[in-house]
Design a protein around this motif. Structure first.
Motif, PDB file in Angstrom:
ATOM      1  N   UNK A   5      -6.572  16.562  -7.409  1.00  0.00           N
ATOM      2  CA  UNK A   5      -7.442  15.609  -8.109  1.00  0.00           C
ATOM      3  C   UNK A   5      -7.139  14.189  -7.654  1.00  0.00           C
ATOM      4  N   UNK A   6      -8.167  13.331  -7.703  1.00  0.00           N
ATOM      5  CA  UNK A   6      -8.013  11.911  -7.381  1.00  0.00           C
ATOM      6  C   UNK A   6      -8.886  11.110  -8.338  1.00  0.00           C
ATOM      7  N   UNK A   7      -8.312  10.033  -8.900  1.00  0.00           N
ATOM      8  CA  UNK A   7      -8.992   9.268  -9.938  1.00  0.00           C
ATOM      9  C   UNK A   7      -8.889   7.781  -9.637  1.00  0.00           C
ATOM     10  N   UNK A   8      -9.970   7.075  -9.866  1.00  0.00           N
ATOM     11  CA  UNK A   8     -10.005   5.630  -9.662  1.00  0.00           C
ATOM     12  C   UNK A   8      -9.758   4.922 -10.985  1.00  0.00           C
ATOM     13  N   UNK A   9      -9.108   3.764 -10.934  1.00  0.00           N
ATOM     14  CA  UNK A   9      -8.934   2.918 -12.109  1.00  0.00           C
ATOM     15  C   UNK A   9     -10.155   2.017 -12.281  1.00  0.00           C
ATOM     16  N   UNK A  10     -10.412   1.539 -13.493  1.00  0.00           N
ATOM     17  CA  UNK A  10     -11.566   0.647 -13.711  1.00  0.00           C
ATOM     18  C   UNK A  10     -11.426  -0.652 -12.909  1.00  0.00           C
ATOM     19  N   UNK A  11     -12.516  -1.078 -12.310  1.00  0.00           N
ATOM     20  CA  UNK A  11     -12.613  -2.370 -11.630  1.00  0.00           C
ATOM     21  C   UNK A  11     -11.485  -2.606 -10.624  1.00  0.00           C
ATOM     22  N   UNK A  12     -11.321  -1.710  -9.655  1.00  0.00           N
ATOM     23  CA  UNK A  12     -10.241  -1.910  -8.683  1.00  0.00           C
ATOM     24  C   UNK A  12     -10.539  -3.094  -7.769  1.00  0.00           C
ATOM     25  N   UNK A  13      -9.563  -3.942  -7.476  1.00  0.00           N
ATOM     26  CA  UNK A  13      -9.802  -5.060  -6.555  1.00  0.00           C
ATOM     27  C   UNK A  13     -10.259  -4.536  -5.191  1.00  0.00           C
TER      28      UNK A  13
ATOM     29  N   UNK B 162      -1.877  -0.798  -4.583  1.00  0.00           N
ATOM     30  CA  UNK B 162      -2.564  -1.514  -3.518  1.00  0.00           C
ATOM     31  C   UNK B 162      -2.492  -3.004  -3.838  1.00  0.00           C
ATOM     32  N   UNK B 163      -1.866  -3.753  -2.948  1.00  0.00           N
ATOM     33  CA  UNK B 163      -1.537  -5.159  -3.216  1.00  0.00           C
ATOM     34  C   UNK B 163      -0.685  -5.219  -4.482  1.00  0.00           C
ATOM     35  N   UNK B 164      -1.146  -5.903  -5.534  1.00  0.00           N
ATOM     36  CA  UNK B 164      -0.301  -5.994  -6.737  1.00  0.00           C
ATOM     37  C   UNK B 164      -0.895  -5.238  -7.916  1.00  0.00           C
ATOM     38  N   UNK B 165      -1.751  -4.238  -7.628  1.00  0.00           N
ATOM     39  CA  UNK B 165      -2.406  -3.498  -8.705  1.00  0.00           C
ATOM     40  C   UNK B 165      -2.254  -1.995  -8.496  1.00  0.00           C
ATOM     41  N   UNK B 166      -2.144  -1.268  -9.604  1.00  0.00           N
ATOM     42  CA  UNK B 166      -2.222   0.193  -9.565  1.00  0.00           C
ATOM     43  C   UNK B 166      -3.700   0.543  -9.694  1.00  0.00           C
ATOM     44  N   UNK B 167      -4.293   1.000  -8.601  1.00  0.00           N
ATOM     45  CA  UNK B 167      -5.756   1.090  -8.514  1.00  0.00           C
ATOM     46  C   UNK B 167      -6.283   2.517  -8.608  1.00  0.00           C
ATOM     47  N   UNK B 168      -5.407   3.512  -8.487  1.00  0.00           N
ATOM     48  CA  UNK B 168      -5.855   4.902  -8.516  1.00  0.00           C
ATOM     49  C   UNK B 168      -4.657   5.777  -8.838  1.00  0.00           C
ATOM     50  N   UNK B 169      -4.938   7.047  -9.064  1.00  0.00           N
ATOM     51  CA  UNK B 169      -3.879   8.032  -9.255  1.00  0.00           C
ATOM     52  C   UNK B 169      -4.335   9.327  -8.593  1.00  0.00           C
TER      53      UNK B 169
ATOM     54  N   UNK C 279       0.873  -1.172   0.000  1.00  0.00           N
ATOM     55  CA  UNK C 279       0.000   0.000   0.000  1.00  0.00           C
ATOM     56  C   UNK C 279       0.906   1.217   0.000  1.00  0.00           C
ATOM     57  N   UNK C 280       1.057   1.842  -1.178  1.00  0.00           N
ATOM     58  CA  UNK C 280       2.001   2.947  -1.245  1.00  0.00           C
ATOM     59  C   UNK C 280       1.748   3.794  -2.479  1.00  0.00           C
ATOM     60  N   UNK C 281       2.256   4.999  -2.440  1.00  0.00           N
ATOM     61  CA  UNK C 281       2.216   5.916  -3.573  1.00  0.00           C
ATOM     62  C   UNK C 281       3.518   5.813  -4.341  1.00  0.00           C
ATOM     63  N   UNK C 282       3.432   5.913  -5.656  1.00  0.00           N
ATOM     64  CA  UNK C 282       4.576   5.706  -6.544  1.00  0.00           C
ATOM     65  C   UNK C 282       4.910   7.013  -7.254  1.00  0.00           C
ATOM     66  N   UNK C 283       6.153   7.422  -7.174  1.00  0.00           N
ATOM     67  CA  UNK C 283       6.601   8.651  -7.842  1.00  0.00           C
ATOM     68  C   UNK C 283       6.503   8.516  -9.359  1.00  0.00           C
ATOM     69  N   UNK C 284       6.256   9.635 -10.067  1.00  0.00           N
ATOM     70  CA  UNK C 284       6.325   9.589 -11.543  1.00  0.00           C
ATOM     71  C   UNK C 284       7.687   9.145 -12.051  1.00  0.00           C
ATOM     72  N   UNK C 285       8.738   9.270 -11.203  1.00  0.00           N
ATOM     73  CA  UNK C 285      10.099   8.933 -11.621  1.00  0.00           C
ATOM     74  C   UNK C 285      10.584   7.636 -10.966  1.00  0.00           C
ATOM     75  N   UNK C 286       9.660   6.810 -10.535  1.00  0.00           N
ATOM     76  CA  UNK C 286      10.026   5.537  -9.904  1.00  0.00           C
ATOM     77  C   UNK C 286      10.367   4.512 -10.978  1.00  0.00           C
ATOM     78  N   UNK C 287      11.399   3.680 -10.753  1.00  0.00           N
ATOM     79  CA  UNK C 287      11.744   2.674 -11.771  1.00  0.00           C
ATOM     80  C   UNK C 287      10.656   1.646 -12.016  1.00  0.00           C
TER      81      UNK C 287
ATOM     82  N   UNK D  99     -10.388   1.143  -1.800  1.00  0.00           N
ATOM     83  CA  UNK D  99      -9.332   1.988  -2.360  1.00  0.00           C
ATOM     84  C   UNK D  99      -9.315   3.346  -1.671  1.00  0.00           C
ATOM     85  N   UNK D 100     -10.483   3.960  -1.497  1.00  0.00           N
ATOM     86  CA  UNK D 100     -10.543   5.279  -0.861  1.00  0.00           C
ATOM     87  C   UNK D 100     -10.015   5.225   0.564  1.00  0.00           C
ATOM     88  N   UNK D 101     -10.383   4.201   1.316  1.00  0.00           N
ATOM     89  CA  UNK D 101      -9.913   4.094   2.693  1.00  0.00           C
ATOM     90  C   UNK D 101      -8.421   3.890   2.796  1.00  0.00           C
TER      91      UNK D 101
END
Length: 418
Positions: A366-374, A343-350, A297-305, A380-382
């Protein structure tokens, strides 16, 4: 007929191992350190070194709307950590990292400096036009600037500035001739970065006063061996990857990367595999972990490998990502400085983020959800609300502002209020 068949030589074709897309995704996340639990308590230098061993290179960028880019990959893997740990690794003896052109402008382990000397030696081929042109047209100035650094370093460009002419013709950096000279010398490896000021200005000095003596004394490998070392480092960091993925990690030429990959396959250091849905052959690090699950459960930088090669992010996660910093505001889709949420093994939002240090707020334009988040949108919001509060604390901010727009703004605001 059977006698004739028995007399023919038998051809045995080795079967290429097969990976599901989900397995490849978990391998990639494990290789990048996301299968490891965050440390209990305050992370220390041992935790940072584990991250550095995994990812191999950290991209730098001057944008500071949230946090300097090079601090964020360790946060994504460790959670709130003292940034001074990274500063010490990069700028204090015994130095573990040095600045050079790795992926882009990067912090790279000092042990890889010999493997990057080919790039220094080929600066006339690989450096960008403005610095090459100045080096060819004003070698006297380049020599004088190097002498200034040798005599008085470490120095910023401002401290040896004696001209006011700015070159506006290349890259839009508006550099002076002195700064351009320093960047040419930096690309050639004749000067390096001793430190960064709080303004992000680089302090230049000679390599022999910055890098460990044992690194400088290491013989320069033949280019083929250097390319193999860099591809090997990329393979460890990526876990499973196509040849263009491996090539991109250190921005290698295709003509160098392809033979290096082939040599590592022949030596058994890479295993060719097929991955469901991947259009090209992939290569597996034999030592890569195969986690059965990822609980991240973490946020990923735009410049993350994990995501800096956008085509790879689409293959791994079905996640289409474009950084919009340089896009005019009226044409942006998701925002200025947008971080994917793992979140877990999926990118679920931005989420578009800004650190308002004067107000003590982590702002969420801004906050955006991805389609069909696990797990659904409420989970995801919590989880994202909890992670935003964690990041705000790490940044020294006291609260998270209400999200302003996006299809996740409402559920995220409710989760933050809870």
């Amino acid at each position: 007929m059977s006698d004739l068949a028995g007399s023919l030589p038998q051809v045995i074709t080795a079967r290429v191992p097969h990976l599901s897309a989900a397995t490849a995704r978990r391998i990639a996340l494990g290789a990048q350190g996301f299968a490891d639990p965050r440390p209990i308590g305050v992370p220390d230098v041992r935790h940072l070194r584990r991250v550095l061993r995994r990812i191999g290179v950290i991209q730098m960028d001057s944008v500071n709307v949230l946090q300097r880019a090079h601090y964020l990959p360790a946060y994504s893997r460790l959670g709130p950590y003292p940034t001074r740990l990274l500063d010490r690794a990069a700028h204090s003896a015994p130095r573990e990292l040095f600045e050079y052109w790795g992926h882009e402008a990067s912090l790279v382990p000092v042990r890889l400096q010999p493997a990057l000397r080919w790039r220094m030696a080929e600066a006339e081929q690989h450096a960008w036009n403005g610095v090459r042109r100045l080096a060819a047209e004003r070698p006297d100035l380049v020599a004088r600037v190097r002498d200034e650094v040798a005599q008085r370093g470490p120095l910023t460009a401002r401290e040896i500035q004696d001209d006011t002419v700015r070159d506006r013709s290349d890259w839009g950096w508006n550099w002076s001739a002195v700064k351009t000279s320093l960047e040419w010398l930096f690309y050639c490896g004749e000067v390096t970065s001793a430190a960064r000021l709080p303004t992000f200005e680089r302090l230049y000095d000679l390599p022999e006063r910055v890098l460990p003596a044992e690194v400088l004394a290491t013989p320069t490998p033949a280019p083929a061996q250097a390319y193999q070392q860099l591809v090997r480092t990329a393979a460890t960091a990526l876990g499973v990857a196509t040849e263009p993925d491996l090539r991109d990690y250190f921005r290698l030429p295709a003509a160098a990367s392809r033979p290096a990959v082939a040599a590592l396959v022949a030596a058994g250091e890479l295993i060719e595999v097929e991955v469901d849905g991947w259009p090209a052959p992939a290569y597996l690090d034999p030592g890569a972990r195969r986690p059965r699950r990822i609980a991240a459960r973490t946020l990923i930088s735009p410049f993350d490998p994990l995501i800096w090669l956008r085509s790879r992010a689409e293959r791994l996660f079905g996640f289409s990502y474009r950084i919009e910093i340089y896009v005019p505001p009226h044409r942006r889709v998701h925002g200025y400085y947008v971080l994917p949420f793992l979140l877990d093994d999926a990118l679920v939002a931005r989420v578009d983020l800004k650190a308002d240090r004067a107000a003590g707020l982590l702002r969420v334009p801004a906050a955006w959800i991805e389609p069909r988040p696990p797990g659904g949108i409420d989970r995801v919001a919590g989880e994202l609300a909890a992670e935003l509060r964690t990041m705000a604390g790490w940044l020294g901010l006291t609260d998270v502002a209400r999200p302003q727009q996006g299809d996740l703004a409402g559920p995220l605001a409710a989760a933050l209020e809870r």
